[in-house]
Design a protein around this motif. Structure first.
Motif, PDB file in Angstrom:
ATOM      1  N   HIS A   9      88.176  43.713  33.893  1.00  0.00           N
ATOM      2  CA  HIS A   9      88.068  42.420  33.227  1.00  0.00           C
ATOM      3  C   HIS A   9      87.689  42.621  31.763  1.00  0.00           C
ATOM      4  O   HIS A   9      87.182  43.678  31.383  1.00  0.00           O
ATOM      5  N   ASP A  32      92.167  30.752  29.317  1.00  0.00           N
ATOM      6  CA  ASP A  32      91.354  30.311  28.186  1.00  0.00           C
ATOM      7  C   ASP A  32      90.065  29.702  28.725  1.00  0.00           C
ATOM      8  O   ASP A  32      90.087  28.970  29.717  1.00  0.00           O
ATOM      9  N   THR A  70      86.633  40.060  27.980  1.00  0.00           N
ATOM     10  CA  THR A  70      86.310  38.755  27.413  1.00  0.00           C
ATOM     11  C   THR A  70      86.516  38.813  25.907  1.00  0.00           C
ATOM     12  O   THR A  70      86.117  39.789  25.273  1.00  0.00           O
ATOM     13  N   GLU A  99      95.200  38.382  35.625  1.00  0.00           N
ATOM     14  CA  GLU A  99      95.218  36.954  35.308  1.00  0.00           C
ATOM     15  C   GLU A  99      94.360  36.678  34.075  1.00  0.00           C
ATOM     16  O   GLU A  99      93.230  37.156  33.969  1.00  0.00           O
ATOM     17  N   THR A 100      94.911  35.895  33.134  1.00  0.00           N
ATOM     18  CA  THR A 100      94.200  35.542  31.906  1.00  0.00           C
ATOM     19  C   THR A 100      94.085  34.031  31.815  1.00  0.00           C
ATOM     20  O   THR A 100      95.030  33.304  32.120  1.00  0.00           O
ATOM     21  N   THR A 154      88.237  46.122  28.184  1.00  0.00           N
ATOM     22  CA  THR A 154      88.462  46.107  29.625  1.00  0.00           C
ATOM     23  C   THR A 154      87.557  47.134  30.289  1.00  0.00           C
ATOM     24  O   THR A 154      87.474  48.281  29.847  1.00  0.00           O
ATOM     25  N   ARG A 197      88.812  33.795  25.769  1.00  0.00           N
ATOM     26  CA  ARG A 197      89.897  34.169  26.680  1.00  0.00           C
ATOM     27  C   ARG A 197      89.347  35.237  27.610  1.00  0.00           C
ATOM     28  O   ARG A 197      88.780  36.227  27.166  1.00  0.00           O
ATOM     29  N   GLN A 198      89.520  35.024  28.911  1.00  0.00           N
ATOM     30  CA  GLN A 198      89.022  35.944  29.933  1.00  0.00           C
ATOM     31  C   GLN A 198      90.190  36.491  30.727  1.00  0.00           C
ATOM     32  O   GLN A 198      91.061  35.733  31.143  1.00  0.00           O
ATOM     33  N   THR A 199      90.182  37.798  30.916  1.00  0.00           N
ATOM     34  CA  THR A 199      91.153  38.435  31.802  1.00  0.00           C
ATOM     35  C   THR A 199      90.395  39.015  32.984  1.00  0.00           C
ATOM     36  O   THR A 199      89.366  39.677  32.807  1.00  0.00           O
TER      37      THR A 199
END
Length: 132
Positions: free
Chosen positions: A92, A77, A94, A74-75, A50, A68-70
């Motif tokens: 963020h 796929d 990845t 919010e996360t 992060t 998977r991205q945050t």
């Protein structure tokens, strides 16, 4: 080297324990002043911790692979064809959740984070044309 047509062997490679980045357009490569763009390869099971980029917006476009991205809280796929918008200064991360390389196009506007990444202690820089 043309500043209009760039091949991967024309630019240096930033090597990390999680994968590679080739900045195909940046002020130092093409003279672009309003954005930078690069190809990011994340190894299976690897990802970015992060982090955020103060003063810079980011777009990620998924070329191939799964992850998977945050972004903020919010996360989602990731799959090929998806795009992610990351506002300036927003946390963020990845993660490659697949068995193959996750290939992304990353764009920063304005440019700058690509220089900061190059200066990280875990970044090894290979000259143009040299393979990792």
């Amino acid at each position: 080297m043309s500043k209009f047509f760039i091949s991967p062997e024309d630019v240096e490679t930033q090597v990390f324990d999680w994968g590679l980045i080739k900045w195909m357009s940046a002020p130092s490569v093409t003279g672009a002043q309003k954005f930078s763009a690069g190809v990011v390869l994340l190894a299976p099971g690897k990802g970015h911790m992060t982090h955020n980029h103060p003063g810079t917006e980011e777009i990620l476009y998924v070329v191939s692979g799964y992850g998977r991205q945050t972004v903020a809280d919010e996360t989602m796929d990731l799959k090929p064809g998806m795009m992610v918008f990351i506002p300036e200064g927003v946390n963020h991360s990845t993660l490659n959740t697949g068995w193959e390389t996750l290939k992304l196009i990353a764009i920063y506007a304005p440019p700058g984070p690509e220089v900061a990444l190059r200066e990280l202690p875990d970044c090894r820089v290979l000259p143009p044309g040299e393979l990792p």
